[in-house]
Design an enzyme around this catalytic site. Structure first.
Site, short mmCIF file in Angstrom:
data_model
loop_
_atom_site.label_atom_id
_atom_site.label_comp_id
_atom_site.label_asym_id
_atom_site.label_seq_id
_atom_site.Cartn_x
_atom_site.Cartn_y
_atom_site.Cartn_z
N LYS A 181 0.83 -1.21 0.00
CA LYS A 181 0.00 0.00 0.00
C LYS A 181 0.87 1.26 0.00
CE LYS A 181 -1.13 1.52 3.72
NZ LYS A 181 -0.35 2.71 3.50
N GLN A 222 -5.28 -1.39 9.82
CA GLN A 222 -5.10 -2.72 9.26
C GLN A 222 -5.68 -3.79 10.19
OE1 GLN A 222 -4.02 -3.31 6.22
NE2 GLN A 222 -4.14 -5.52 6.44
N ASP A 273 -11.85 2.49 3.83
CA ASP A 273 -12.14 1.05 3.77
C ASP A 273 -13.64 0.79 3.54
OD1 ASP A 273 -10.21 -0.97 3.96
OD2 ASP A 273 -9.85 -0.59 6.09
N1 GUN Z 1 -6.93 -6.82 6.35
C1 GUN Z 1 -7.07 -7.60 5.24
N2 GUN Z 1 -7.72 -6.92 4.27
C2 GUN Z 1 -7.99 -5.69 4.77
C3 GUN Z 1 -8.63 -4.54 4.23
O1 GUN Z 1 -9.12 -4.50 3.10
N3 GUN Z 1 -8.70 -3.48 5.07
C4 GUN Z 1 -8.20 -3.49 6.33
N4 GUN Z 1 -8.34 -2.39 7.07
N5 GUN Z 1 -7.60 -4.54 6.85
C5 GUN Z 1 -7.49 -5.65 6.07
#
Ligand code: GUN
Length: 302
Positions: free
Chosen positions: A54, A98, A121
């Protein structure tokens, strides 16, 4: 017949180029760039690799990228205070915490503390509600379902009046993609069925699907005889079924398998996403798009 491959890696590049262009234009006209903070608690290896990717993507696009790593033993109060700080920070347009979080922290409480207008998200109940209402109410569609819809549309699959069958009812994929596909408008207007572990005739439902979205987390669940000839098959499953030595790096890597028996399914489907390289690359791509959208809302140009 061999199905057309819907490659997430190719669609990702197109979308990221579009985002990059828009970021440049907004920077010239308004003097600001999208700001994204990723809060990572602890050292879960899968989370670290997601967050690293990311950061690389955000950097490439010219975002203001803040990586906030916190120790495993951070208290819930401290984490809430951190979120409050970023909620008030005008240079930050997207906050991503996360997941998963350590067990001593109430995940729901944390996600609900994020300002819904920075919740890139799309997990906050306000954004779930906005998605349900649809149309101009929608602010941040959750990233994986948004990626799925982009893949369907950009590969020229007709959604209008299509029978869409979604396998799986998770809050992150199954429920939101079903909700998105029933909405009025382009890339939707479909008739949607959601099937799950308690569904009586899984195969029967799947066989009707013009578009089959599989997010069950069960490797090879969908058999080739469940697929309608010519259907579009979107495989969201990323299941680790073993390990191998990478030819490129010589290092141990996971063997990934989707929820669909790909080799047999590609002989029946009209189009299909591979695993890996299908839906996977789309999630971070859509996170970037949502962060840009957040800035555009702030500037009143969305
Ligand atoms: N953990 C695995 N996939 C995601 C996601 O799309 N967003 C977040 N915040 N955590 C994750």
């Amino acid at each position: 017949m061999t199905a057309k491959l819907i490659k997430g890696t190719e669609i990702r590049e197109k979308i990221l180029n579009e985002v990059e262009e828009e970021v440049k234009k907004i920077k010239e006209e308004h003097g600001v760039v999208p700001g994204l903070v990723t809060i990572l608690v602890g050292e879960n290896p899968a989370s670290i690799s997601y967050v690293t990717l990311k950061i690389k993507t955000a950097d490439r696009l010219g975002f203001n990228e803040v990586q906030d790593n916190q120790p495993e033993d951070i208290s819930e109060e401290e984490l809430l205070a951190l979120i409050d700080k970023y909620n008030k920070d005008d240079a930050i347009h997207g906050i991503l915490v996360q997941l998963p979080l350590p067990k001593h922290i109430d995940e729901k409480k944390i996600l609900n503390a994020i300002d819904p207008d920075k919740d890139v998200d799309g997990f906050h109940p306000v954004n779930v509600g906005r998605l349900m209402i649809g149309g101009s109410e929608v602010r941040f569609p959750p990233c994986t379902p948004a990626g799925i819809q982009e893949m369907i549309v950009r590969s020229g699959v007709e959604t209008e009046g299509a029978e869409v069958v979604v396998v799986g009812r998770s809050n992150i994929v199954g429920k939101p993609i079903a909700n998105m596909m029933i909405q009025k408008g382009p890339g939707a207007n479909s008739t949607v069925t959601v099937v799950h572990t308690r569904t009586k005739d899984l195969a029967g439902h799947c066989k009707r699907a013009d578009i089959l979205v599989v997010a069950a987390g069960v490797p090879g669940l969908v058999k080739p005889e469940w697929i309608k000839p010519g259907a579009c098959v979107i495989d969201v499953g990323v299941n680790r079924v073993g390990e191998k030595i990478s030819e490129k790096t010589g290092k141990k890597v996971a063997i990934l398998k989707g929820d669909v028996d790909f080799d047999a399914a590609k002989e029946i489907a009209g189009s299909i996403t591979p695993v890996p390289g299908g839906v996977g690359p789309m999630t971070i791509t859509m996170l970037m798009k949502n962060t840009l959208k957040s800035l555009k809302f702030r500037l009143g140009i969305a």
